[in-house]
Motif scaffolding. Structure first.
Motif, short mmCIF file in Angstrom:
data_model
loop_
_atom_site.label_atom_id
_atom_site.label_comp_id
_atom_site.label_asym_id
_atom_site.label_seq_id
_atom_site.Cartn_x
_atom_site.Cartn_y
_atom_site.Cartn_z
N LEU A 130 -8.03 4.74 -11.98
CA LEU A 130 -7.85 5.50 -10.73
C LEU A 130 -8.04 4.60 -9.52
N GLU A 131 -8.97 3.66 -9.66
CA GLU A 131 -9.21 2.73 -8.55
C GLU A 131 -7.91 2.01 -8.20
N ARG A 132 -7.18 1.59 -9.24
CA ARG A 132 -5.94 0.86 -9.00
C ARG A 132 -4.86 1.81 -8.47
N LEU A 170 -4.97 5.02 -7.33
CA LEU A 170 -5.14 5.93 -6.20
C LEU A 170 -5.69 5.25 -4.95
N LEU A 171 -6.27 4.07 -5.15
CA LEU A 171 -6.87 3.44 -3.98
C LEU A 171 -6.15 2.13 -3.68
N LEU A 172 -6.17 1.22 -4.63
CA LEU A 172 -5.62 -0.11 -4.34
C LEU A 172 -4.10 -0.05 -4.17
N ASP A 173 -3.40 0.74 -5.01
CA ASP A 173 -1.95 0.83 -4.84
C ASP A 173 -1.58 1.44 -3.49
N LEU A 174 -2.40 2.35 -3.01
CA LEU A 174 -2.12 2.95 -1.69
C LEU A 174 -2.40 1.92 -0.59
N ARG A 175 -3.54 1.24 -0.71
CA ARG A 175 -3.86 0.21 0.30
C ARG A 175 -2.76 -0.84 0.37
N PHE A 176 -2.33 -1.30 -0.81
CA PHE A 176 -1.32 -2.36 -0.86
C PHE A 176 0.05 -1.80 -0.46
N LEU A 229 -11.77 -1.39 7.69
CA LEU A 229 -12.70 -1.39 8.80
C LEU A 229 -13.95 -0.60 8.44
N ARG A 230 -15.11 -1.24 8.54
CA ARG A 230 -16.34 -0.57 8.15
C ARG A 230 -17.44 -0.71 9.21
N PRO A 231 -17.57 0.31 10.03
CA PRO A 231 -18.63 0.28 11.05
C PRO A 231 -19.99 0.45 10.39
N VAL A 246 -14.78 -6.20 9.55
CA VAL A 246 -13.32 -6.16 9.39
C VAL A 246 -13.01 -6.92 8.11
N ARG A 247 -12.67 -6.18 7.08
CA ARG A 247 -12.43 -6.77 5.76
C ARG A 247 -10.92 -6.82 5.52
N GLU A 248 -10.41 -8.01 5.17
CA GLU A 248 -8.99 -8.11 4.80
C GLU A 248 -8.79 -7.23 3.57
N LEU A 290 -8.91 -11.72 -4.58
CA LEU A 290 -8.99 -11.40 -6.01
C LEU A 290 -8.40 -10.04 -6.34
N TYR A 291 -8.15 -9.24 -5.32
CA TYR A 291 -7.63 -7.89 -5.52
C TYR A 291 -6.15 -7.84 -5.87
N CYS A 292 -5.45 -8.99 -5.81
CA CYS A 292 -4.01 -9.00 -6.07
C CYS A 292 -3.66 -8.64 -7.51
N GLY A 329 -15.89 -8.94 1.62
CA GLY A 329 -16.02 -7.73 2.45
C GLY A 329 -16.48 -6.55 1.61
N ASP A 330 -15.97 -6.47 0.39
CA ASP A 330 -16.39 -5.39 -0.50
C ASP A 330 -17.91 -5.45 -0.71
N ILE A 331 -18.40 -6.64 -0.95
CA ILE A 331 -19.81 -6.80 -1.29
C ILE A 331 -20.70 -6.61 -0.06
N PHE A 336 -8.51 7.07 5.71
CA PHE A 336 -9.94 7.02 6.03
C PHE A 336 -10.74 7.67 4.91
N GLU A 337 -11.89 7.10 4.61
CA GLU A 337 -12.65 7.58 3.46
C GLU A 337 -14.15 7.39 3.65
N PRO A 338 -14.93 8.33 3.10
CA PRO A 338 -16.36 8.04 2.99
C PRO A 338 -16.51 6.96 1.94
C1 IPM Z 1 -14.44 0.05 -1.85
C2 IPM Z 1 -14.50 0.25 -3.33
C3 IPM Z 1 -13.19 -0.21 -3.93
C4 IPM Z 1 -13.01 -1.69 -3.61
C5 IPM Z 1 -13.07 0.07 -5.43
C6 IPM Z 1 -13.32 1.51 -5.78
C7 IPM Z 1 -11.74 -0.39 -5.99
O1 IPM Z 1 -15.59 -0.42 -3.87
O2 IPM Z 1 -13.62 0.70 -1.19
O3 IPM Z 1 -15.21 -0.76 -1.33
O4 IPM Z 1 -13.47 -2.54 -4.35
O5 IPM Z 1 -12.39 -1.97 -2.59
#
Ligand code: IPM
Ligand code: MN
Length: 354
Positions: free
Chosen positions: A86-88, A90-96, A104-106, A130-132, A137-139, A248-250, A278-280
């Motif tokens: 789902l991560e790929r 619903l989230l990453l495929d949409l982002r890409f 953007l993470r305030p 501001v995370r690219e 590694l997300y490619c 940026g993720d970390i 936008f997401e929590p």
């Molecule tokens: C985030 C999440 C995602 C990411 C996951 C769910 C793929 O941790 O939005 O930070 O790694 O970007």
């Protein structure tokens, strides 16, 4: 009346739909007060749909989303679906797919919210990462050889492009200028140039070149490991941070916890020329599904960011002020089940405070 903005709401999995509902509640309340119009479309995309139909979203999902002005996402992650799918999808495929190249993470400590950092308060914890959001590694570039054998080889490549890092760095400079921090406009590049001497050399050179166009912005550089230390020790050093996707993720989870945790932190996946989402940041927290215990503040915070992105700065600030009133004067805690109110009551409180 302005023209109606089309908003897609993807509740997603676990507690995602519940917090998204509270976000929508606040969006509708502020729309009424500010005389804005929103046309909401709820999309049932996510883990349940995947289990029922074999697909988390329709084949033309991306094309459907391109017709909206913005997207509000609840959460992604279903206990019955293997991690990563789902991560790929619903989230990453949409982002890409939507080329949302800024994440953007305030990071802002709201009044009344407890931070694990002793001696730090609302004036110390207020910066933006501001995370690219489309490279690194997300490619998904790489592969296996001799999988499952003792000779197995696995590669996973970090890909960086000049265009990719430049557009992110430039956007971060613009944001720093616009934010106009009274303590001084400062942009910090976070990378690991001492080890990633190829990819992060590209980031470093690009950062220096773009910086020359912004003489009014002070620049700084941190290695990512040192940055983790400074975020905890001296968060007040930061105004805006620009960094790569993986780092940026970390650092945004670390930053999220110092601003009061995942019940508060929100993020935007922004395509400045396209559709943003936008997401929590909290995830789907499936164990709390349907219990009314989950904190919707992060989702409401995401709504404030969504309004800002749509150019509705006044409405965005109104939501932000209402959040701060509720955290500062009503809620006992930002932790699930300890708020002193149910999920829906917190949403109501923010609406009243508007
Ligand atoms: C985030 C999440 C995602 C990411 C996951 C769910 C793929 O941790 O939005 O930070 O790694 O970007
Ligand atoms: Mn993350």
């Amino acid at each position: 009346m302005s023209k109606a903005r089309k908003i897609a709401v993807i509740g997603g999995d676990g507690t995602g739909p519940e917090v998204a509902d509270e976000g929508v509640k606040v969006l509708q309340a502020v729309a009424k007060l500010e005389k804005l119009q929103f046309e909401l479309t709820h999309l049932d995309w996510g883990g349940d749909r995947l289990l029922k139909t074999g697909a988390a979203l329709p084949d033309d999902g991306l094309d459907q989303l391109r017709k909206f002005d913005a997207i509000l996402l609840g959460a992604v992650g279903h206990p019955d679906v293997a991690p990563g799918i789902l991560e790929r999808k619903l989230l990453l495929d949409l982002r890409f797919g939507l080329d949302q190249y800024i994440n953007l993470r305030p990071v802002k400590l709201f009044p009344g919210v407890e931070t694990p950092l002793r001696d730090k308060g609302v004036n110390d914890i207020d910066f933006i990462v501001v995370r690219e959001n489309t490279e690194d590694l997300y490619c998904g570039a790489g592969g296996f050889m001799h999988k499952g054998t003792p000779h197995e080889v696995a590669t996973q490549m970090a890909i960086y492009t000049r265009r990719g890092c430049e557009r992110c760095i430039r956007w971060a400079f613009e944001l720093t200028r616009k934010r106009n921090n009274p303590k001084g406009k400062k942009l910090t590049l976070v990378a690991k140039t001492n080890v990633l001497t190829i990819g992060h050399d590209l980031w470093w050179r690009t950062f220096k070149e773009v910086a020359a166009e912004y003489p009014d912005v002070q620049t700084d550089y941190n290695h990512v490991d040192a940055c983790c230390m400074w975020i905890v020790k001296n968060p007040e050093f930061y105004d805006v941070i620009v960094t790569t996707n993986m780092f940026g993720d970390i650092i945004t989870d670390l930053s999220g916890i110092i601003q009061g945790g995942m019940g508060v932190a929100a993020g935007g996946n922004i395509n400045p020329e396209g559709v943003s989402m936008f997401e929590p940041m909290g995830g789907s927290a499936p164990k709390y599904t349907g219990t009314g215990k989950i904190n919707p503040i992060a989702a409401i915070n995401a709504v404030s960011m969504l309004l800002d992105q749509l150019g509705e700065a006044k409405a965005a600030k109104r939501v932000m002020d209402a959040i701060m009133k509720v955290t500062g004067t009503k809620m006992k805690s930002q932790a699930a089940g300890k708020m002193g109110y149910t999920t829906s009551q917190v949403g109501d409180l923010v609406c009243e405070a508007l």
